[in-house]
Design a protein around this motif. Structure first.
Motif, PDB file in Angstrom:
ATOM      1  N   GLY A 277       0.786  -1.217   0.000  1.00 26.72           N
ATOM      2  CA  GLY A 277       0.000   0.000   0.000  1.00 26.72           C
ATOM      3  C   GLY A 277       0.822   1.272   0.000  1.00 26.72           C
ATOM      4  O   GLY A 277       2.058   1.263  -0.084  1.00 26.72           O
ATOM      5  N   LEU A 278       0.116   2.395   0.104  1.00 26.97           N
ATOM      6  CA  LEU A 278       0.745   3.712  -0.025  1.00 26.97           C
ATOM      7  C   LEU A 278       1.747   4.006   1.074  1.00 26.97           C
ATOM      8  O   LEU A 278       2.787   4.622   0.824  1.00 26.97           O
ATOM      9  CB  LEU A 278      -0.337   4.798  -0.041  1.00 26.97           C
ATOM     10  N   ASP A 279       1.443   3.611   2.305  1.00 27.57           N
ATOM     11  CA  ASP A 279       2.324   3.970   3.418  1.00 27.57           C
ATOM     12  C   ASP A 279       3.737   3.453   3.173  1.00 27.57           C
ATOM     13  O   ASP A 279       4.723   4.203   3.220  1.00 27.57           O
ATOM     14  CB  ASP A 279       1.745   3.410   4.720  1.00 27.57           C
ATOM     15  N   ALA A 280       3.856   2.162   2.885  1.00 22.85           N
ATOM     16  CA  ALA A 280       5.178   1.588   2.659  1.00 22.85           C
ATOM     17  C   ALA A 280       5.806   2.115   1.376  1.00 22.85           C
ATOM     18  O   ALA A 280       7.017   2.405   1.328  1.00 22.85           O
ATOM     19  CB  ALA A 280       5.067   0.063   2.605  1.00 22.85           C
ATOM     20  N   ALA A 281       5.009   2.267   0.309  1.00 22.52           N
ATOM     21  CA  ALA A 281       5.566   2.728  -0.966  1.00 22.52           C
ATOM     22  C   ALA A 281       6.082   4.155  -0.857  1.00 22.52           C
ATOM     23  O   ALA A 281       7.168   4.482  -1.367  1.00 22.52           O
ATOM     24  CB  ALA A 281       4.503   2.626  -2.059  1.00 22.52           C
ATOM     25  N   LEU A 282       5.317   5.035  -0.196  1.00 28.76           N
ATOM     26  CA  LEU A 282       5.773   6.421  -0.057  1.00 28.76           C
ATOM     27  C   LEU A 282       6.967   6.516   0.888  1.00 28.76           C
ATOM     28  O   LEU A 282       7.844   7.376   0.709  1.00 28.76           O
ATOM     29  CB  LEU A 282       4.626   7.294   0.448  1.00 28.76           C
ATOM     30  N   SER A 283       7.031   5.667   1.891  1.00 27.04           N
ATOM     31  CA  SER A 283       8.215   5.645   2.755  1.00 27.04           C
ATOM     32  C   SER A 283       9.450   5.244   1.957  1.00 27.04           C
ATOM     33  O   SER A 283      10.551   5.780   2.164  1.00 27.04           O
ATOM     34  CB  SER A 283       7.992   4.683   3.921  1.00 27.04           C
TER      35      SER A 283
ATOM     36  N   THR B 137       3.292  10.722   6.597  1.00 26.84           N
ATOM     37  CA  THR B 137       2.133  10.423   7.434  1.00 26.84           C
ATOM     38  C   THR B 137       0.979  10.014   6.526  1.00 26.84           C
ATOM     39  O   THR B 137       0.521  10.819   5.710  1.00 26.84           O
ATOM     40  CB  THR B 137       1.715  11.642   8.276  1.00 26.84           C
ATOM     41  N   VAL B 138       0.513   8.781   6.661  1.00 29.29           N
ATOM     42  CA  VAL B 138      -0.592   8.265   5.857  1.00 29.29           C
ATOM     43  C   VAL B 138      -1.713   7.868   6.806  1.00 29.29           C
ATOM     44  O   VAL B 138      -1.521   7.002   7.672  1.00 29.29           O
ATOM     45  CB  VAL B 138      -0.162   7.067   4.987  1.00 29.29           C
ATOM     46  N   ASP B 139      -2.870   8.510   6.670  1.00 25.13           N
ATOM     47  CA  ASP B 139      -4.019   8.227   7.536  1.00 25.13           C
ATOM     48  C   ASP B 139      -5.220   7.901   6.651  1.00 25.13           C
ATOM     49  O   ASP B 139      -5.992   8.781   6.263  1.00 25.13           O
ATOM     50  CB  ASP B 139      -4.307   9.447   8.426  1.00 25.13           C
ATOM     51  N   LEU B 140      -5.362   6.635   6.314  1.00 25.26           N
ATOM     52  CA  LEU B 140      -6.442   6.187   5.431  1.00 25.26           C
ATOM     53  C   LEU B 140      -7.213   5.062   6.110  1.00 25.26           C
ATOM     54  O   LEU B 140      -6.602   4.153   6.696  1.00 25.26           O
ATOM     55  CB  LEU B 140      -5.873   5.694   4.090  1.00 25.26           C
ATOM     56  N   PRO B 141      -8.539   5.093   6.045  1.00 23.07           N
ATOM     57  CA  PRO B 141      -9.330   4.012   6.657  1.00 23.07           C
ATOM     58  C   PRO B 141      -9.176   2.693   5.921  1.00 23.07           C
ATOM     59  O   PRO B 141      -9.330   1.633   6.519  1.00 23.07           O
ATOM     60  CB  PRO B 141     -10.765   4.548   6.569  1.00 23.07           C
ATOM     61  N   GLU B 142      -8.901   2.745   4.631  1.00 27.39           N
ATOM     62  CA  GLU B 142      -8.709   1.549   3.816  1.00 27.39           C
ATOM     63  C   GLU B 142      -7.914   1.946   2.582  1.00 27.39           C
ATOM     64  O   GLU B 142      -7.689   3.131   2.327  1.00 27.39           O
ATOM     65  CB  GLU B 142     -10.052   0.942   3.423  1.00 27.39           C
ATOM     66  N   ARG B 143      -7.506   0.985   1.820  1.00 27.78           N
ATOM     67  CA  ARG B 143      -6.747   1.280   0.618  1.00 27.78           C
ATOM     68  C   ARG B 143      -7.677   1.783  -0.476  1.00 27.78           C
ATOM     69  O   ARG B 143      -8.770   1.227  -0.680  1.00 27.78           O
ATOM     70  CB  ARG B 143      -6.014   0.025   0.138  1.00 27.78           C
ATOM     71  N   PRO B 144      -7.277   2.835  -1.201  1.00 28.33           N
ATOM     72  CA  PRO B 144      -8.091   3.294  -2.332  1.00 28.33           C
ATOM     73  C   PRO B 144      -7.946   2.355  -3.512  1.00 28.33           C
ATOM     74  O   PRO B 144      -7.172   1.388  -3.476  1.00 28.33           O
ATOM     75  CB  PRO B 144      -7.511   4.679  -2.641  1.00 28.33           C
ATOM     76  N   ALA B 145      -8.690   2.648  -4.574  1.00 26.29           N
ATOM     77  CA  ALA B 145      -8.604   1.848  -5.789  1.00 26.29           C
ATOM     78  C   ALA B 145      -7.178   1.877  -6.344  1.00 26.29           C
ATOM     79  O   ALA B 145      -6.430   2.847  -6.135  1.00 26.29           O
ATOM     80  CB  ALA B 145      -9.588   2.366  -6.834  1.00 26.29           C
ATOM     81  N   ALA B 146      -6.816   0.822  -7.048  1.00 19.69           N
ATOM     82  CA  ALA B 146      -5.432   0.697  -7.524  1.00 19.69           C
ATOM     83  C   ALA B 146      -5.037   1.861  -8.425  1.00 19.69           C
ATOM     84  O   ALA B 146      -3.910   2.368  -8.341  1.00 19.69           O
ATOM     85  CB  ALA B 146      -5.261  -0.632  -8.256  1.00 19.69           C
TER      86      ALA B 146
ATOM     87  N   ALA C  26      -1.591   8.665  -6.945  1.00 21.08           N
ATOM     88  CA  ALA C  26      -1.073   9.311  -5.740  1.00 21.08           C
ATOM     89  C   ALA C  26       0.417   9.021  -5.572  1.00 21.08           C
ATOM     90  O   ALA C  26       1.199   9.915  -5.204  1.00 21.08           O
ATOM     91  CB  ALA C  26      -1.863   8.834  -4.525  1.00 21.08           C
ATOM     92  N   TYR C  27       0.821   7.787  -5.842  1.00 24.39           N
ATOM     93  CA  TYR C  27       2.244   7.429  -5.739  1.00 24.39           C
ATOM     94  C   TYR C  27       3.092   8.224  -6.734  1.00 24.39           C
ATOM     95  O   TYR C  27       4.141   8.778  -6.374  1.00 24.39           O
ATOM     96  CB  TYR C  27       2.402   5.927  -5.979  1.00 24.39           C
TER      97      TYR C  27
END
Length: 470
Positions: free
Chosen positions: A324-330, A343-352, A358-359
């Motif tokens: 997901g985004l958290d690890a990829a953006l890190s 800082t990634v604060d998402l309730p769930e993963r968005p669509a691919a 976003a990435y």
């Protein structure tokens, strides 16, 4: 009430010398809107008479089939009225309304005028023009009556001291009579009466321009709502434009990938094949030279693999798919030349697809931070707000970024960041083909938005909005 501010010679804004409510009676806008309301009455009566006549005759004769061309001609006439009204609104109200979608006829051979009549009768824009012609007439009568009565009364009372002397000289009366029943009357012929009438006229003169603007505002709403393109048609045009941008962006990405492969890994692998071929020929004659060449080829293989990994990471890295985004953006932040807080604060993963955009957005922005910002630190924040995914990249660099407004997508202010109270504004004027311009186009293709706040001296805050799709 909004006030206009003009910069002084030092560049600081200063308030206008005269308030707008005092200059409104003499402002060109008031007179243009008053002329719009005055001209609207005869035009409204003409539109109403012609459109209702065509509608009544066409509906009455529709059983004989003659009514169908009459109705179609009446609707076409109403569309002509719309052309006049849009031009009038543009000239007098300063409102530019796009023409509605044209009547689309089939192109089969032999369709002829019947296809045009059918398309005209099925066109929603044509019936909206007819509705405007019917509704506008009673409103034009009301607006004309109110505007002309208030405007003429205000000027007549305000200038009463200037023309009051004409009444006893030519009309044989001492002044304007307010009341009379045969036994006594009230006439404005004293100094107090003249002064009071002038004061009442002044009050009316200051109030009437705002009444005129309100009446003209209703006219503006009628023109925009009934004579412009429908929301569905506007949305179709917007989606067609976004589709073109998306296709161009995909083609540009394919060309970039092809160029990177051709100039990078492919060229390196070709050189590697040649080196291995030479090493094979020298293996029998000079084993030591062949071993050195094999060692060099081994290093080339490592470089080629690194380039391929970087290329794949730029397209859609495996870590983004898996974690997901958290690890990829890190991972992206770890390769930046300055310390980056993610800082990634998402309730769930968005669509691919949204996740990938976003990435790419964060990758491009952090690349700009490394190359151009001269920053000491940066931060990346990603959060979910309503039906939007928001990405904000901030750095403490020199600022002065020159981004562009998105060429597509909605025009609105981004949602407020939870960690930043500053209000960002759409930036202007980039260099053509800049990374920020490409990002704006990529975001616009999916109904996104890119907003930049980058004053000279910094800090720079770039906020990207994307639609939330889980």
């Amino acid at each position: 009430m909004a006030m206009a501010y003009r910069p002084d010679t030092t560049g600081r804004p200063r308030p206008p010398r005269v308030p707008a409510w005092l200059t409104a009676p003499l402002s060109p806008r008031t007179w243009r809107e008053f002329c719009h309301l005055v001209v609207g009455l005869p035009l409204g009566v003409l539109y109403f008479a012609l459109s209702v006549t065509a509608l009544a005759v066409g509906a009455g004769l529709v059983v004989t089939f003659v009514g169908i061309p009459v109705l179609a001609a009446g609707l076409a006439l109403c569309r002509g009225f719309g052309v006049v009204e849009r031009a009038r609104a543009r000239a007098l109200l300063g409102t530019r309304v796009a023409a509605p979608e044209p009547v689309r006829t089939r192109t089969e051979p032999g369709s002829g005028p019947f296809a045009w009549m059918g398309a005209t009768l099925k066109s929603g824009a044509s019936w909206r023009h007819l509705l405007y012609a019917v509704v506008h007439m009673p409103w034009a009568v009301f607006a004309f009556s109110v505007a002309v009565t208030l405007w003429t009364t205000a000027w007549a009372l305000f200038t009463y001291p200037l023309w009051q002397w004409l009444l006893p000289l030519y009309a044989g009366v001492d002044g304007v009579q307010l009341y009379g029943d045969g036994r006594h009357s009230v006439v404005l012929d004293t100094a107090y009466g003249v002064g009071a009438s002038c004061l009442v006229g002044l009050v009316l003169l200051l109030v009437t321009p705002w009444v005129i603007r309100a009446l003209a505002g209703v006219d503006r709403l009628l023109v925009v709502g009934l004579l412009g393109p429908s929301r569905l048609a506007s949305r179709v045009v917007e989606l067609e434009s976004d589709r073109g941008v998306a296709a161009d962006t995909a083609a540009a990405d394919l060309r970039r990938i092809e160029r990177d492969l051709h100039d990078g890994a492919q060229a390196r692998l070709a050189a590697l094949a040649m080196d291995l071929g030479l090493a094979k020929e020298k293996a029998g004659e000079d084993p030591e030279a062949a071993a050195r060449m094999v060692d060099e080829a081994h290093g080339e293989v490592k470089l080629a693999l690194r380039e391929l990994r970087d290329l794949a990471r730029g397209i859609h890295p495996a870590i983004l798919t898996d974690r997901g985004l958290d690890a990829a953006l890190s991972s992206v932040a770890s390769r930046c030349t300055v310390p980056v807080t993610v800082t990634v604060d998402l309730p769930e993963r968005p669509a691919a697809a949204i996740e990938g955009i976003a990435y790419v957005t964060v990758s491009e922005l952090l690349r700009n931070v490394s190359r151009h910002a001269g920053a000491r630190r940066a931060s990346v924040e990603v959060w979910h707000s309503g039906d939007r995914l928001l990405v904000q990249v901030t750095d403490d660099g020199r600022g002065g970024a020159a981004p562009t407004e998105p060429t597509t997508g909605p025009t609105k202010a981004p949602a407020t960041a939870p960690t930043s109270g500053r209000t960002t504004e759409p930036a202007t004027a980039p260099t053509t083909g800049s990374g920020l311009a490409r990002l704006a186009e990529r975001l616009g293709a999916v109904d996104g938005l890119l907003v930049v706040d980058s004053p000279q001296g910094g800090p720079t805050t770039v906020t990207a909005e994307l639609p939330w799709r889980s």
